[in-house]
Design an enzyme around this catalytic site. Structure first.
Site, PDB file in Angstrom:
ATOM      1  N   ARG A 170     -25.261   5.467  -3.115  1.00  0.00           N
ATOM      2  CA  ARG A 170     -24.635   6.799  -3.031  1.00  0.00           C
ATOM      3  C   ARG A 170     -25.664   7.916  -2.832  1.00  0.00           C
ATOM      4  NH1 ARG A 170     -21.985   3.674  -1.955  1.00  0.00           N
ATOM      5  NH2 ARG A 170     -20.312   2.696  -3.098  1.00  0.00           N
TER       6      ARG A 170
HETATM    7  C1  LIG Z   1      -9.106   8.330  -3.545  1.00  0.00           C
HETATM    8  C2  LIG Z   1     -10.587   8.332  -3.221  1.00  0.00           C
HETATM    9  C3  LIG Z   1     -11.260   7.124  -3.088  1.00  0.00           C
HETATM   10  C4  LIG Z   1     -12.627   7.099  -2.789  1.00  0.00           C
HETATM   11  N1  LIG Z   1     -13.261   5.906  -2.682  1.00  0.00           N
HETATM   12  C5  LIG Z   1     -14.595   5.886  -2.430  1.00  0.00           C
HETATM   13  C6  LIG Z   1     -15.286   4.627  -2.344  1.00  0.00           C
HETATM   14  O1  LIG Z   1     -14.727   3.565  -2.479  1.00  0.00           O
HETATM   15  N2  LIG Z   1     -16.614   4.660  -2.088  1.00  0.00           N
HETATM   16  C7  LIG Z   1     -17.297   5.825  -1.903  1.00  0.00           C
HETATM   17  O2  LIG Z   1     -18.506   5.778  -1.659  1.00  0.00           O
HETATM   18  N3  LIG Z   1     -16.677   7.027  -1.995  1.00  0.00           N
HETATM   19  C8  LIG Z   1     -15.350   7.080  -2.253  1.00  0.00           C
HETATM   20  N4  LIG Z   1     -14.702   8.284  -2.339  1.00  0.00           N
HETATM   21  C9  LIG Z   1     -15.495   9.531  -2.210  1.00  0.00           C
HETATM   22  C10 LIG Z   1     -15.447  10.179  -0.810  1.00  0.00           C
HETATM   23  O3  LIG Z   1     -14.366   9.731  -0.074  1.00  0.00           O
HETATM   24  C11 LIG Z   1     -16.700   9.945  -0.033  1.00  0.00           C
HETATM   25  O4  LIG Z   1     -17.830  10.375  -0.706  1.00  0.00           O
HETATM   26  C12 LIG Z   1     -16.603  10.648   1.351  1.00  0.00           C
HETATM   27  O5  LIG Z   1     -17.370   9.883   2.212  1.00  0.00           O
HETATM   28  C13 LIG Z   1     -16.987  12.083   1.403  1.00  0.00           C
HETATM   29  O6  LIG Z   1     -16.721  12.559   2.743  1.00  0.00           O
HETATM   30  P1  LIG Z   1     -16.114  14.006   2.995  1.00  0.00           P
HETATM   31  O7  LIG Z   1     -16.108  14.261   4.459  1.00  0.00           O
HETATM   32  O8  LIG Z   1     -14.827  14.168   2.295  1.00  0.00           O
HETATM   33  O9  LIG Z   1     -17.247  14.888   2.323  1.00  0.00           O
HETATM   34  P2  LIG Z   1     -17.028  16.203   1.453  1.00  0.00           P
HETATM   35  O10 LIG Z   1     -16.351  15.855   0.183  1.00  0.00           O
HETATM   36  O11 LIG Z   1     -16.444  17.289   2.269  1.00  0.00           O
HETATM   37  O12 LIG Z   1     -18.554  16.574   1.158  1.00  0.00           O
HETATM   38  C14 LIG Z   1     -19.338  15.783   0.291  1.00  0.00           C
HETATM   39  C15 LIG Z   1     -20.809  16.187   0.482  1.00  0.00           C
HETATM   40  O13 LIG Z   1     -21.215  15.812   1.793  1.00  0.00           O
HETATM   41  C16 LIG Z   1     -21.702  16.950   2.508  1.00  0.00           C
HETATM   42  N5  LIG Z   1     -21.293  16.808   3.917  1.00  0.00           N
HETATM   43  C17 LIG Z   1     -20.051  16.594   4.398  1.00  0.00           C
HETATM   44  N6  LIG Z   1     -20.100  16.501   5.753  1.00  0.00           N
HETATM   45  C18 LIG Z   1     -21.405  16.677   6.107  1.00  0.00           C
HETATM   46  C19 LIG Z   1     -22.105  16.724   7.357  1.00  0.00           C
HETATM   47  N7  LIG Z   1     -21.495  16.557   8.548  1.00  0.00           N
HETATM   48  N8  LIG Z   1     -23.438  16.967   7.341  1.00  0.00           N
HETATM   49  C20 LIG Z   1     -24.101  17.131   6.166  1.00  0.00           C
HETATM   50  N9  LIG Z   1     -23.505  17.097   4.961  1.00  0.00           N
HETATM   51  C21 LIG Z   1     -22.167  16.878   4.935  1.00  0.00           C
HETATM   52  C22 LIG Z   1     -21.063  18.152   1.839  1.00  0.00           C
HETATM   53  O14 LIG Z   1     -21.845  19.320   2.036  1.00  0.00           O
HETATM   54  C23 LIG Z   1     -21.028  17.690   0.382  1.00  0.00           C
HETATM   55  O15 LIG Z   1     -22.284  17.905  -0.222  1.00  0.00           O
HETATM   56  C24 LIG Z   1     -13.336   8.327  -2.620  1.00  0.00           C
HETATM   57  C25 LIG Z   1     -12.638   9.542  -2.746  1.00  0.00           C
HETATM   58  C26 LIG Z   1     -11.298   9.558  -3.039  1.00  0.00           C
HETATM   59  C27 LIG Z   1     -10.613  10.882  -3.165  1.00  0.00           C
END
Ligand SMILES: Cc1cc2nc3c(=O)[nH]c(=O)nc-3n(C[C@H](O)[C@H](O)[C@H](O)COP(=O)(O)OP(=O)(O)OC[C@H]3O[C@@H](n4cnc5c(N)ncnc54)[C@H](O)[C@@H]3O)c2cc1C
Length: 292
Positions: A170
């Site tokens: 992570r």
């Molecule tokens: C129901 C549920 C289940 C999940 N299951 C998992 C799992 O099994 N495994 C897992 O690892 N995670 C899981 N997650 C967490 C989440 O889905 C991941 O961490 C996801 O990849 C985050 O992507 P996002 O676009 O939503 O990022 P955001 O939540 O929008 O941002 C997270 C971070 O990433 C940064 N960021 C986003 N996009 C960029 C970009 N283009 N460039 C630079 N920085 C950026 C943001 O600034 C922030 O710091 C889960 C979440 C939920 C709600």
């Protein structure tokens, strides 16, 4: 003069961030922009950086908790097509940072690219997944990255590859302001077999996670190879509630925001769960969710 003069077609002031997060909670961004070209993105970043204003990037908001007071400065959202494309090669994909992870996964499976099928059901964008090195079943997205184009806080674009790319649980060395795009390479496998594996994993995931139960956040990192959800479950905390925020009965590492929930209640429940797990198991849980 306003900081968004000349960018009014893509930027606005005092935009509520709740609708951009999966929890559907939180206050406004002082400035919010959805650039439609890389030049506009660089222009905004340079302007806010020169003015020494904070700049943040939001993906799908699945890993972010915004406080009621919102955030100062600029929040960028890469929703425009130019940031959300996918180009497929013989054994490679070039993906925009704003591309939905689900689209990336289904494309990889269709092309017979092995590995991403394990990520089925993880919400978010490719950029967010790379920044957090998201993964499941022991596979993390960083495994397949060959290079990434990033935009720094001072508005410079760099390509990162080789030793400057490092991924661990992570965590990612891709910590610049924006991951614009990344190139991935894969081993090939039979697409039909990958499709079946993905479907099986999807069925398990849907059964084990509260996808249909509303606004959710994935809260803690696993600790020393132990699943955070299992640790919380061992303490009997499934269903624990603070106000309108609840530890999911299905997966204890997911908190659900019920109608009327507040960011403060999420924070209080995080603290309560951390305290209970520390007292019962002497394990210090670390948050995966980013607190804004
Ligand atoms: C129901 C549920 C289940 C999940 N299951 C998992 C799992 O099994 N495994 C897992 O690892 N995670 C899981 N997650 C967490 C989440 O889905 C991941 O961490 C996801 O990849 C985050 O992507 P996002 O676009 O939503 O990022 P955001 O939540 O929008 O941002 C997270 C971070 O990433 C940064 N960021 C986003 N996009 C960029 C970009 N283009 N460039 C630079 N920085 C950026 C943001 O600034 C922030 O710091 C889960 C979440 C939920 C709600």
């Amino acid at each position: 003069m306003s900081l968004i003069d000349g960018f009014e077609h893509i930027a606005r002031e005092n935009e509520s961030l709740a609708g951009y997060t999966r929890l559907k909670l939180g206050g406004p961004a002082e400035y919010f922009a959805e650039p439609t070209t890389e030049a506009e993105l660089v222009g905004l970043v340079t302007r806010f950086s020169d003015a020494q204003q904070p700049i943040r990037l939001i993906g799908s908001g699945s890993n972010i908790l915004v406080g009621d007071e919102g955030v100062k400065g600029l929040v960028l959202h890469l929703a425009a097509p130019v940031f959300c494309d996918l180009n497929v090669g013989d054994n490679s994909i070039i993906s925009g940072g704003g591309t939905k992870l689900a689209h990336f996964v289904s494309t990889a499976v269709r092309e017979g690219f092995s590995g991403p099928e394990q990520l089925v059901g993880i919400p978010g964008t490719v950029g967010g997944a790379l920044h957090c090195n998201s993964g499941a079943q022991g596979e993390d997205i960083g495994t397949w990255v060959k290079s990434a184009d990033v935009l720094t806080r001072s508005g410079e674009v760099h390509t990162r590859s080789g030793d400057s790319l490092a991924f661990s649980y992570r965590q990612s060395s891709l910590d610049e302001l924006v991951i614009l795009r990344a190139t991935f390479e894969f081993e090939k496998e039979d697409p039909e077999s990958l499709t079946k594996q993905m479907q099986k994993l999807w069925i398990v995931r849907r059964a084990e996670q509260p996808f249909s139960q509303g606004n959710a956040v994935y809260v803690f990192k696993d600790q020393g190879g132990q699943s955070a959800g299992e640790l919380i479950d061992r303490c009997g905390l499934k269903g624990l509630q603070v106000g309108q925020v609840q530890v999911s009965e299905l997966d204890a590492n997911i908190f659900l925001a019920l109608p009327g929930a507040t960011p403060k209640q999420v924070l209080d429940l995080i603290q309560k769960v951390k305290d209970r797990v520390r007292d019962a198991l002497s394990v210090e849980l670390e948050t995966a969710v980013r607190l804004w």
